[in-house]
Design an enzyme around this catalytic site. Structure first.
Site, PDB file in Angstrom:
ATOM      1  N   HIS A  64       0.827  -1.217   0.000  1.00  0.00           N
ATOM      2  CA  HIS A  64       0.000   0.000   0.000  1.00  0.00           C
ATOM      3  C   HIS A  64       0.859   1.264   0.000  1.00  0.00           C
ATOM      4  O   HIS A  64       0.482   2.285   0.558  1.00  0.00           O
ATOM      5  CB  HIS A  64      -0.958   0.013   1.190  1.00  0.00           C
ATOM      6  N   ASN A 137     -10.335  -2.925   1.802  1.00  0.00           N
ATOM      7  CA  ASN A 137      -9.969  -2.885   0.387  1.00  0.00           C
ATOM      8  C   ASN A 137     -11.190  -2.562  -0.461  1.00  0.00           C
ATOM      9  O   ASN A 137     -12.299  -2.420   0.066  1.00  0.00           O
ATOM     10  CB  ASN A 137      -9.384  -4.233  -0.065  1.00  0.00           C
TER      11      ASN A 137
END
Length: 493
Positions: A64, A137
């Site tokens: 990320h 997510n």
């Protein structure tokens, strides 16, 4: 605020100074020993600027790393007090400040936005009972179900230690040997695998969490954030073109939409399962590779999330923002989800390494609607906020004390310790939900899914790795596997 406004603010604040506050006489020329001579180490400004420049980056996130963020508000639209005692959810109309960071997963900080990859959806609620972080997510499932496999999985997505590039062999070797990934891979290579922007995708808490009410009753919940802008996605050729022409496409789109006053929003829903249902449900409800069918537990709208303010400084507020699923508030807690259990440790540990032990003191990370009162002291960048107060508990000098009430309800456990799989349920199968998802698709969607998968699998160098990967999709649905095998063979010649 426009760039011009930033310039005017900076120019109106007085003379340029060193970090210690001394005025700078000349920021265009460094000191030398005579005209044209060598530089001098006594040049405080030069030494300070170069030293700071060498240190102005922190390690990027291992996963990320590539992200963008914005502030906003969450507004409660339905009464959920029968399910949770969390104060920020206590009444219809109540608003809570939030910060949301979007991201890709596998790419590094300098990678492009428009790539086939899951998107992180990390949301911080600045509640009056402390910060609540919901780390999710843009897909409701994930590739694996146990955190012990997470480092191995990510290593397959990152650069190979020999070639220095992402390798199809590594990716498909791991996925083929991990059939639990079949469901998420079907999501990833389908039409929603490359969102057109962060605004045009859904978000999910993905994990199962505990809610508990004032009476101590327990409910298991899953969070859904449904985009009010509508789903928009890119085909692989569109994404390839955009990634090359505008690597910052998603970040720019989010920032500029907020600057225009077009504030993106999401309708927030939850699925709620009474705690007693979990033991006899047809599959393990804490398995991150599976969704709860809406027919079993219909989503219930509980609120509205809107993003309406851009960060002033991307490094300070996006790069240094930290999120941990261990940041709960009273009325919300963890579940036995084995991926979640690992993340409860891993996220906080990552930020202590990256940003530092006092990362929670930074403006973007500290509580906004209450005050943190802990006995943590010292460490790098400690700001001395506690003054001379005692740094232990219990004490007799009026320091903060424990409440005596746990934030979540205990979970009954039994048996012996040891490495073990989750308890077996009737439909604990790695292929059922991937097949269900495939059969929901239109003929055109199936063709694009198979084409996307075949394009990647065809790059694998070994036939056994490619064939094993195809067999997982065949077990999900015979037609799925048959089409994929034919497409891969055509590309491999």
């Amino acid at each position: 605020m426009t760039q011009e406004a930033h310039v005017s603010v900076q120019s109106s604040t007085g003379p340029l100074t060193t970090e210690a506050g001394a005025p700078v006489a000349d920021n265009q020329n460094s000191e030398t020993a005579g005209i044209g001579g060598p530089g001098l180490i006594q040049d405080q400004l030069l030494m300070e600027k170069l030293a700071h420049f060498n240190r102005e980056r922190i390690p990027e996130r291992v996963v990320h790393a590539r992200g963008a963020g914005a502030y906003g508000t969450f507004t409660v639209t339905a009464d959920v007090t029968r399910y949770t005692r969390a104060k920020f959810l206590s009444e219809v109309g109540k608003q809570t400040e939030t910060f949301l960071r979007f991201s890709t997963v596998a790419g590094n900080l300098g990678s492009a936005d428009a790539v086939r990859d899951p998107r992180g959806f990390a949301l911080k609620f600045y509640t009056e009972e402390g910060n609540y972080d919901l780390v999710g997510n843009n897909t409701p499932v994930f590739f694996i179900k146990d955190a012990i496999k997470f480092p191995d999985f990510i290593h397959t997505q990152k650069r190979d230690p020999y070639t220095g590039s992402q390798e199809a062999d590594n990716v498909w070797d791991f996925w083929g040997l991990s059939p639990e990934s079949t469901h998420q891979v079907t999501w990833l290579f389908g039409d929603r695998g490359i969102p057109a922007s962060y605004r045009h995708m859904d978000g999910f808490g993905s994990h199962t969490y505990q809610w508990n009410n004032e009476a101590g009753e327990v409910f298991w919940v899953k969070y859904h954030f449904k985009t009010d802008q509508g789903i928009k996605c890119l085909t692989q050729p569109e994404a390839d073109k955009l990634a090359g022409e505008d690597p910052d496409s998603h970040q720019r789109d989010l920032r500029e939409s907020i600057e225009r006053g077009e504030f993106p929003s999401w309708t927030v829903q939850v699925q709620i399962m009474p705690a007693a249902d979990a033991a006899t449900y047809r599959f393990n409800p804490f398995d991150l590779t599976k969704v709860w069918p809406h027919a079993d537990y219909p989503p219930i709208e509980i609120g509205k999330l809107e993003l309406n303010r851009n960060p002033e400084n991307v490094f300070a507020e996006v790069e240094q923002s930290i999120f941990s699923p261990h940041h709960f508030v009273p009325g919300i807690g963890p579940s036995p989800d084995k991926m979640l259990q690992g993340r409860l440790f891993a996220y906080g540990d990552a930020h202590r390494y990256r940003v530092g032990i006092n990362a929670d003191h930074l403006p973007v990370n500290r509580p906004h609607a209450t005050e943190a009162r802990s006995h943590g002291r010292d460490g790098a960048l400690y700001d001395g906020r506690h003054g001379g107060a005692k740094n232990y508990e219990p004490n007799s000098f009026g320091g903060p004390v424990e409440t005596g009430r746990a934030m979540w309800q205990p979970i009954a456990v039994s048996g012996t310790t040891g490495e073990s799989e989750a308890p077996s349920h009737a439909e604990d199968n790695d292929y059922v939900q991937a097949g269900n998802l495939y059969r929901l698709m239109t003929e055109e969607e199936k063709e694009r899914l198979v084409g996307n998968l075949a394009g990647f699998i065809s790059k694998v160098s070994r036939d056994d790795i490619a064939q094993r990967a195809i067999e997982n999709f065949r077990k999900a649905d015979p037609d799925y596997g048959k089409r994929l095998e034919a497409a891969v063979q055509a590309l491999r010649g």
